[in-house]
Design a protein around this motif. Structure first.
Motif, short mmCIF file in Angstrom:
data_model
loop_
_atom_site.label_atom_id
_atom_site.label_comp_id
_atom_site.label_asym_id
_atom_site.label_seq_id
_atom_site.Cartn_x
_atom_site.Cartn_y
_atom_site.Cartn_z
N UNK A 79 0.84 -1.20 0.00
CA UNK A 79 0.00 0.00 0.00
C UNK A 79 0.87 1.25 0.00
N UNK A 80 0.34 2.33 -0.57
CA UNK A 80 1.01 3.63 -0.45
C UNK A 80 0.92 4.11 0.99
N UNK A 81 1.82 5.04 1.35
CA UNK A 81 1.94 5.44 2.76
C UNK A 81 2.08 6.95 2.86
N UNK A 82 1.03 7.61 3.37
CA UNK A 82 1.04 9.07 3.48
C UNK A 82 0.81 9.58 4.88
N UNK A 83 0.40 8.72 5.82
CA UNK A 83 -0.01 9.18 7.14
C UNK A 83 0.04 8.03 8.14
N UNK A 84 0.18 8.38 9.42
CA UNK A 84 0.06 7.37 10.46
C UNK A 84 -1.31 6.69 10.44
N UNK A 85 -2.31 7.42 9.97
CA UNK A 85 -3.67 6.88 9.93
C UNK A 85 -3.77 5.70 8.97
N UNK A 86 -2.83 5.60 8.02
CA UNK A 86 -2.84 4.47 7.08
C UNK A 86 -2.88 3.14 7.82
N UNK A 87 -2.12 3.05 8.91
CA UNK A 87 -2.05 1.80 9.65
C UNK A 87 -3.43 1.44 10.20
N UNK A 88 -4.13 2.44 10.74
CA UNK A 88 -5.46 2.19 11.29
C UNK A 88 -6.44 1.74 10.21
N UNK A 89 -6.46 2.45 9.08
CA UNK A 89 -7.46 2.13 8.06
C UNK A 89 -7.16 0.81 7.37
N UNK A 90 -5.90 0.42 7.29
CA UNK A 90 -5.58 -0.87 6.66
C UNK A 90 -6.02 -2.04 7.54
N UNK A 91 -6.05 -1.85 8.84
CA UNK A 91 -6.60 -2.89 9.70
C UNK A 91 -8.07 -3.15 9.38
#
Length: 239
Positions: A79-91
Motif C-alpha cells: 500500500x502507499x503510505x502518506x499518514x500514520x492513519x494508514x495503519x489504522x485504516x488498513x486494519x
C-alpha cells in the motif's frame, strides 16, 4: 478547534489502549494452543484499530473490494503510505496479514507490545542486518501461510507524491511465487500529514484493493515492482 479535538482524541486513545491490550492478552492466551498464525489475535487487533477510525467524527472510511483478498494462503499486500492513519485504516481490511513496520513503533508501550504478540515484523531503516532479519521473518510467515502487509515506499511521503518502491516486497513475492495485491489508500494525508499530530480536517478516506499481480506474468522483480507502482499511482489519480 482542531487542536483541542486532537488532544482529546489522542488522550482517549492513550486511556483506552490498555483496556484493549488486556483483551488482546486474553485472546492470545486462549488461542495460543491451536492458532499458530495468531489469526484470532490479528482480527481482534483489527477491531481495536478500526474502533478508533469509526468513532472519530472527523473521519469517514470506505473499504472497496475487500473480497479480493484471501482469507487463507500466503500473499504480499502493498500500500502507499502518506499518514500514520494508514495503519489504522488498513486494519479495516479484516484479513489475517502480518504488518512489516519500523522498529520505533514496536517500542511504543501497549501498541508495541501488541505488535510483538501478533508476530509482526520490525525493521530498522538503513540497517543491513535488520533488513536481512526482516526478510527471514517474512520468509517464515509466507511459508506458514500468512500474508504480509508492506509499505514499499519505506516511509511516509512528505509532499503527497508517490515515492519510488523498494524491492523487498517484490523479491519475496517472486521467490515464494505468491500474488501481490496493490492497495490504494486515499485521503489520509489530509487528516494527519507526516509533520505533527494535529488532526487537520474532515476526510472521506478510502481503501481500495486492486486486482492481484502474479509474479509469473513479469520478467523479474523490477518489472513486478514497477507494475505495482503504476497500478497504485493510477488508483491514486482516480477520483
Amino acid at each position: 478547534m482542531f487542536w483541542v479535538f486532537s488532544v482529546s482524541f489522542w488522550a482517549f486513545i492513550v486511556l483506552t489502549c490498555p483496556l484493549f491490550f488486556a483483551g488482546a492478552l486474553l485472546v492470545w492466551l486462549v488461542t495460543l494452543p491451536f492458532d499458530r498464525r495468531r489469526v484470532a489475535l490479528h482480527l481482534y487487533s483489527s477491531a481495536w484499530a478500526s474502533f478508533y477510525v469509526y468513532i472519530c467524527p472527523l473521519w469517514r472510511l470506505r473499504v472497496l473490494h475487500r473480497d479480493r483478498l484471501p482469507w487463507r494462503g500466503p500473499a504480499v499486500l502493498v500500500a502507499n503510505h502518506a499518514s500514520l492513519i494508514d495503519i489504522l485504516v488498513l486494519f479495516a481490511l479484516f484479513r489475517p496479514f502480518k504488518f512489516v513496520s519500523k522498529q520505533e513503533i514496536f517500542r511504543v508501550p501497549v501498541l508495541g507490545w501488541n505488535m510483538r504478540l501478533n508476530g509482526y515484523v520490525p525493521l530498522v531503516r538503513g540497517s543491513g542486518a535488520s533488513v536481512r532479519r526482516m526478510m527471514e521473518l517474512c520468509d517464515a510467515h509466507l511459508a506458514a501461510g500468512s500474508p504480509l502487509m508492506i509499505f514499499p515506499e519505506g516511509r511516509r511521503t512528505s509532499d503527497g507524491s508517490l515515492q519510488a518502491f523498494k524491492n523487498g516486497a517484490f523479491d519475496l513475492a517472486v521467490r515464494h511465487g505468491v500474488p501481490v495485491y496493490p492497495i490504494v489508500v486515499h485521503g489520509t494525508r489530509r487528516a494527519l500529514p507526516r509533520e505533527g499530530f494535529v488532526l487537520r480536517e474532515h476526510i472521506r478516506a478510502r481503501v481500495e484493493v486492486l486486482p492481484p499481480l502474479l509474479p509469473a506474468d513479469f520478467a523479474d522483480v523490477g518489472a513486478l515492482r514497477e507494475a505495482t507502482r503504476e497500478a497504485i499511482a493510477a488508483g491514486l489519480a482516480a477520483p
